[in-house]
Design an enzyme around this catalytic site. Sequence first.
Site, short mmCIF file in Angstrom:
data_model
loop_
_atom_site.label_atom_id
_atom_site.label_comp_id
_atom_site.label_asym_id
_atom_site.label_seq_id
_atom_site.Cartn_x
_atom_site.Cartn_y
_atom_site.Cartn_z
CB SER A 1 32.90 37.11 44.71
OG SER A 1 34.22 36.58 44.71
CE1 TYR B 1 32.87 37.17 39.31
CE2 TYR B 1 34.48 37.16 41.09
CZ TYR B 1 33.30 36.68 40.54
OH TYR B 1 32.57 35.73 41.20
#
Lengths: 449, 255
Positions: free
Chosen positions: B148, B161
């Site tokens: 990501s 995250y």
Amino acid sequence: MPDPTATEEASQVQAPFESWGRYPTYGAKLLPLHWQSDFPALTADLHNGALPVGMGRSYGDVCLLKDGNLLVTTAMNRLINFDAETGLLTAEAGVTLAQILDFAVPRGFFLPVSPGTKYVTLGGAIANDIHGKNHHTAGTFGCHIAQLELVRSDGSHMICSPTENPEFYSATIGGLGLTGVITWATLRLKPIVSRKIDYEGIQFHGIDEFLDLTNQAHDVEYTVSWVDVTSTGRNFARGVFMQGDHSTKKDDLKPSPKPKLVFPFEAPGFALNALSVSLFNTAFFHKQIHKRVVAVQDYEPFFYPLDKVLRWNRMYGKRGLLQFQYVIPWEHAKEGTIAILHEVAKSGLASFLAVLKAFGDAPSPGMMSFPKPGITLALDFPIKPDKSFPLFQRLADMTLEFGGRLYPAKDAAMTAPQFQAFYPQWQHFAQYRDPLLTSSFWERVTQNS
Amino acid sequence: MSTTPHTTTTPRKILVLGATSGIAEATCRIWAFQGASLFLVARNAEKLAAVAADLKTRGASYVDTAVADLDDTDQHPALLAHAVNSLTGMDIAYLAHGILGDQIEAERDFNTAAQILHTNFVAPVSLLTWLANFCVQRRAGTIAVISSVAGDRGRKSNYLYGSSKAGLSAFLGGLRNRVDREGVTVLTIKPGPVKTAMTANMPKSEKFADVESVAESIVSAIDKRKDILYVPFQWQPIMFIIRNIPERIFKKLNL
């Protein structure tokens, strides 16, 4: 594997959801349904009601629910089965007709009924029991739904077909999404050997010529007419009668290219006025220089000329547009159509896209379906609050006098008494409504009763 | 839809881990359209069956599935061996599973933080260890992994995250450095926010990238044997800037 959808609460996304006419707009909570099991699991603690919606391409408020919850089905778009022998395609309800065509055309199959845009979902096409240029040969979209699954807010599942739960089948086709969530449906596709349409365009002057052409085109699969509603006198009700059949000459069945054009901005409110629309209409009429034009055309421009420009509804500016579509049964079809066209011309209110067509006799399985044998005319007007609404009411009352009715998928303005007169079976239909589900349209047209 | 540049007659054999994730499903539809052979792994049997039926209908030449919780690293060797057997080989391994996690909860509770790190970093490391060794042994294969943009720099709004993905990106960088000379390709995919079930609850999620176009970019990056893919591509310059903001300024920002 951790699954992000399983544990998270219902979405808090609050957004004004626009219908295609961009009038009215209401705030609503958007709850995307990604999986068939999301309903009713996601709606367990909901208040204020809910409404399944797809692409939001209906014009008025059948796809809106003010301050409620919209169950957006477009991510629930999987195919389930396809039988290349019979053409039966089973798919989740959020799949769009565009996605079905991308899948089916290279395999030599086509939609049994195509509306004017391919950007609608399978579920939406059923819920509005849409029709197309082949209504006189094929009936409505619902005529080609072999079966569907309906899930109710109490968690019950029902397979509905002409023989299984036939009353729910009939209530769900044209049921405006109110009978439950359609999770999947089986659609009967039809074989084609080419992307091409053998097209013919013929100019006409007046409703008599339109009716003659309609009679002559009995065996032609697709017919539709564009009519100039701005002209009076000698040019009153002039138009172009367009007809076509799928080409029977074998040809390359490649998939469609992706659309690239997006209408880039909101046009200012004055852009569409009596003069500009009248100029457009004259230009359109004379674009076809000859009385009769024969051509071979790809199916995309034939069926979906406006899909080429994504978001073309922005052309109507911020206030949006109001659609008006009636059907008047044959008994009064001609006089009614002439009277209404006169009323529109007299009002001086612009209408770009006036579409005239004769519906056929094939009955729809839908209890609340709009089409019936007769003439249908669809008009749209940019919204001018002081003028469009009074005109709309006059036209709706005239429609009623001529024994006709209006199309809920295109409506934002009919009154409760008008709706209840157009659809006297509405109370019977209401028995099949899911208690959780409602729409701004339904609230509006069933009030005071 | 993009089509494969190779006109191979034998369908490509693709293992997909986390096949019910939005990005994975969209990617698999393109491969199905191209006629690939697919082995799909996900945790929820019902959803996995729906995805498998869809891909089969769309034209995948072979679809097999296994229900598994990929957090359970002990199962990985048996699961992966079974997948490779079922496919009779493997050209592409596509790791697409992961969780967003609850940042606020993770700030309070280490177990929540550890869960995010386990699912997004530890479990993929276990899978990648097996898969990389399998590919090295055969001196062939592509390993494509969804990391990501959030891994490029820690931000207060989602640094759990982000750090799990930062670890994953760093691991993939090292792995690529090791196996490239063995004929194995490693692709690190760094999506920005994408419209999927994972982001459905985020405000403004309607403005996120379309999952179909993200999937097309991923398929094309795999075909071109790219190393790192920012998708949509605008995220590459954006993250370049974000990475280069001096820390003394960055720490004051609300990102």
